[in-house]
Design a protein around this motif. Structure first.
Motif, PDB file in Angstrom:
ATOM      1  N   ASP A  61       0.812  -1.218   0.000  1.00 13.24           N
ATOM      2  CA  ASP A  61       0.000   0.000   0.000  1.00 13.24           C
ATOM      3  C   ASP A  61       0.848   1.272   0.000  1.00 13.24           C
ATOM      4  O   ASP A  61       0.329   2.372  -0.190  1.00 13.24           O
ATOM      5  CB  ASP A  61      -0.984   0.006   1.175  1.00 13.24           C
ATOM      6  N   LYS A  62       2.163   1.141   0.157  1.00 15.92           N
ATOM      7  CA  LYS A  62       3.072   2.289   0.110  1.00 15.92           C
ATOM      8  C   LYS A  62       3.948   2.278  -1.153  1.00 15.92           C
ATOM      9  O   LYS A  62       4.832   3.100  -1.301  1.00 15.92           O
ATOM     10  CB  LYS A  62       3.965   2.306   1.354  1.00 15.92           C
ATOM     11  N   TYR A  63       3.702   1.354  -2.063  1.00 15.52           N
ATOM     12  CA  TYR A  63       4.528   1.241  -3.271  1.00 15.52           C
ATOM     13  C   TYR A  63       4.488   2.494  -4.142  1.00 15.52           C
ATOM     14  O   TYR A  63       5.423   2.760  -4.866  1.00 15.52           O
ATOM     15  CB  TYR A  63       4.114   0.003  -4.077  1.00 15.52           C
ATOM     16  N   PHE A  65       4.281   5.529  -2.910  1.00 19.62           N
ATOM     17  CA  PHE A  65       4.743   6.653  -2.088  1.00 19.62           C
ATOM     18  C   PHE A  65       5.861   7.407  -2.794  1.00 19.62           C
ATOM     19  O   PHE A  65       6.773   6.800  -3.359  1.00 19.62           O
ATOM     20  CB  PHE A  65       5.243   6.142  -0.736  1.00 19.62           C
ATOM     21  N   LYS A  66       5.747   8.753  -2.769  1.00 25.88           N
ATOM     22  CA  LYS A  66       6.777   9.637  -3.313  1.00 25.88           C
ATOM     23  C   LYS A  66       7.122  10.666  -2.241  1.00 25.88           C
ATOM     24  O   LYS A  66       6.219  11.253  -1.652  1.00 25.88           O
ATOM     25  CB  LYS A  66       6.257  10.404  -4.538  1.00 25.88           C
ATOM     26  N   PRO A  67       8.406  10.904  -2.003  1.00 21.65           N
ATOM     27  CA  PRO A  67       8.770  11.942  -1.034  1.00 21.65           C
ATOM     28  C   PRO A  67       8.266  13.335  -1.454  1.00 21.65           C
ATOM     29  O   PRO A  67       7.868  14.124  -0.614  1.00 21.65           O
ATOM     30  CB  PRO A  67      10.295  11.909  -1.016  1.00 21.65           C
ATOM     31  N   THR A  68       8.311  13.601  -2.744  1.00 25.89           N
ATOM     32  CA  THR A  68       7.757  14.836  -3.308  1.00 25.89           C
ATOM     33  C   THR A  68       7.094  14.456  -4.626  1.00 25.89           C
ATOM     34  O   THR A  68       7.422  13.420  -5.214  1.00 25.89           O
ATOM     35  CB  THR A  68       8.848  15.904  -3.587  1.00 25.89           C
ATOM     36  N   PRO A  69       6.182  15.287  -5.122  1.00 27.15           N
ATOM     37  CA  PRO A  69       5.511  14.949  -6.387  1.00 27.15           C
ATOM     38  C   PRO A  69       6.474  14.774  -7.567  1.00 27.15           C
ATOM     39  O   PRO A  69       6.170  14.015  -8.491  1.00 27.15           O
ATOM     40  CB  PRO A  69       4.577  16.138  -6.622  1.00 27.15           C
ATOM     41  N   ALA A  70       7.619  15.428  -7.551  1.00 24.63           N
ATOM     42  CA  ALA A  70       8.571  15.345  -8.666  1.00 24.63           C
ATOM     43  C   ALA A  70       9.419  14.077  -8.633  1.00 24.63           C
ATOM     44  O   ALA A  70      10.089  13.754  -9.608  1.00 24.63           O
ATOM     45  CB  ALA A  70       9.483  16.568  -8.661  1.00 24.63           C
ATOM     46  N   TYR A 172      13.212   6.533   1.431  1.00 26.79           N
ATOM     47  CA  TYR A 172      11.775   6.287   1.315  1.00 26.79           C
ATOM     48  C   TYR A 172      11.272   5.514   2.545  1.00 26.79           C
ATOM     49  O   TYR A 172      10.208   5.807   3.075  1.00 26.79           O
ATOM     50  CB  TYR A 172      11.463   5.484   0.045  1.00 26.79           C
ATOM     51  N   TYR A 173      12.036   4.511   2.951  1.00 25.57           N
ATOM     52  CA  TYR A 173      11.673   3.762   4.159  1.00 25.57           C
ATOM     53  C   TYR A 173      11.550   4.709   5.345  1.00 25.57           C
ATOM     54  O   TYR A 173      10.549   4.676   6.072  1.00 25.57           O
ATOM     55  CB  TYR A 173      12.754   2.715   4.482  1.00 25.57           C
ATOM     56  N   ARG A 174      12.571   5.518   5.555  1.00 26.28           N
ATOM     57  CA  ARG A 174      12.592   6.403   6.726  1.00 26.28           C
ATOM     58  C   ARG A 174      11.440   7.411   6.686  1.00 26.28           C
ATOM     59  O   ARG A 174      10.797   7.662   7.700  1.00 26.28           O
ATOM     60  CB  ARG A 174      13.939   7.122   6.822  1.00 26.28           C
ATOM     61  N   LEU A 175      11.187   7.987   5.511  1.00 23.70           N
ATOM     62  CA  LEU A 175      10.093   8.955   5.386  1.00 23.70           C
ATOM     63  C   LEU A 175       8.729   8.308   5.601  1.00 23.70           C
ATOM     64  O   LEU A 175       7.792   8.966   6.039  1.00 23.70           O
ATOM     65  CB  LEU A 175      10.143   9.650   4.025  1.00 23.70           C
ATOM     66  N   ALA A 176       8.627   7.023   5.300  1.00 27.66           N
ATOM     67  CA  ALA A 176       7.386   6.286   5.516  1.00 27.66           C
ATOM     68  C   ALA A 176       7.287   5.754   6.946  1.00 27.66           C
ATOM     69  O   ALA A 176       6.335   5.048   7.284  1.00 27.66           O
ATOM     70  CB  ALA A 176       7.276   5.142   4.506  1.00 27.66           C
ATOM     71  N   GLY A 177       8.274   6.096   7.787  1.00 27.66           N
ATOM     72  CA  GLY A 177       8.255   5.657   9.188  1.00 27.66           C
ATOM     73  C   GLY A 177       8.681   4.217   9.374  1.00 27.66           C
ATOM     74  O   GLY A 177       8.343   3.607  10.388  1.00 27.66           O
ATOM     75  N   LEU A 178       9.436   3.680   8.434  1.00 27.46           N
ATOM     76  CA  LEU A 178       9.859   2.281   8.490  1.00 27.46           C
ATOM     77  C   LEU A 178      11.377   2.181   8.614  1.00 27.46           C
ATOM     78  O   LEU A 178      12.102   3.097   8.249  1.00 27.46           O
ATOM     79  CB  LEU A 178       9.407   1.551   7.223  1.00 27.46           C
TER      80      LEU A 178
END
Length: 187
Positions: A61-63, A65-70, A172-178
């Protein structure tokens, strides 16, 4: 009773330690360096293992995920890293490099699709390396129109490129809290 200066004690201790180290060195067998083909294959498989583990571990469900839209999504990062491996594999196997830089996300709709693609790209590259053997590493192949490079140089470039994307995926992991798999305590 005569006092021994502190410096003399330190020098005696150091000399005894050095003699013990020399004795151990004489008994130690020095293992020869691994062949270059094993070193590059091990590096290829190691970064491949890290990317595969992330592909398998990151929640589906996080596949997207983007840190920013760009930025690329997590899935797009994996597809890019795995797809770039064919810029090595195809030329080494006498085929043209991929026509597009990145496989499209809509071609790989599920986590299982992406995991399978990452595994296949790593395995195909490893097979290409193994097929060349030690002597084949210095063979030159055309990897871009009008541009040649040694098999070893292309492999090392893709390994380094994959490592860069691995590092981005850690963020990406860290920003997603993982916590990324490689950063977790080993059991």
């Amino acid at each position: 009773m005569e006092k021994i200066p502190f410096l003399a004690i330190v020098l005696l201790a150091f000399a005894s330690s050095a003699n013990a180290q020399d004795a151990m060195k004489k008994d130690a067998v020095v293992k020869p360096a691994d062949p270059e083909s094993k070193v590059v294959l091990d590096s290829w498989n190691d970064i491949g293992r890290k990317l595969t583990t992330m592909a398998e571990d990151f929640p589906e469900d996080k596949y997207d995920f983007k840190p920013t839209p760009a930025e690329r999504s997590f899935a797009e990062q994996l597809l890019h890293a795995a797809g770039s491996m064919y810029y090595f594999t195809n030329p080494v196997m006498g085929q043209k490099p991929p026509a597009a830089e990145d496989p499209k996300r809509d071609q790989y709709k599920t986590k299982a699709d992406i995991v399978a693609f990452v595994k296949k790209s790593v395995a195909d590259g490893a097979a290409a390396l193994q097929s060349k053997g030690e002597k084949g590493l210095t063979t030159e192949v055309v990897y871009y129109p009008g541009q040649k490079a040694r098999v070893l140089d292309i492999a090392n470039g893709i390994i380094e490129h994959s490592g860069e994307h691995y590092g981005q995926l850690v963020v990406y992991y860290r920003l997603a809290g993982l916590v990324p798999p490689e950063s977790r305590p080993k059991k």
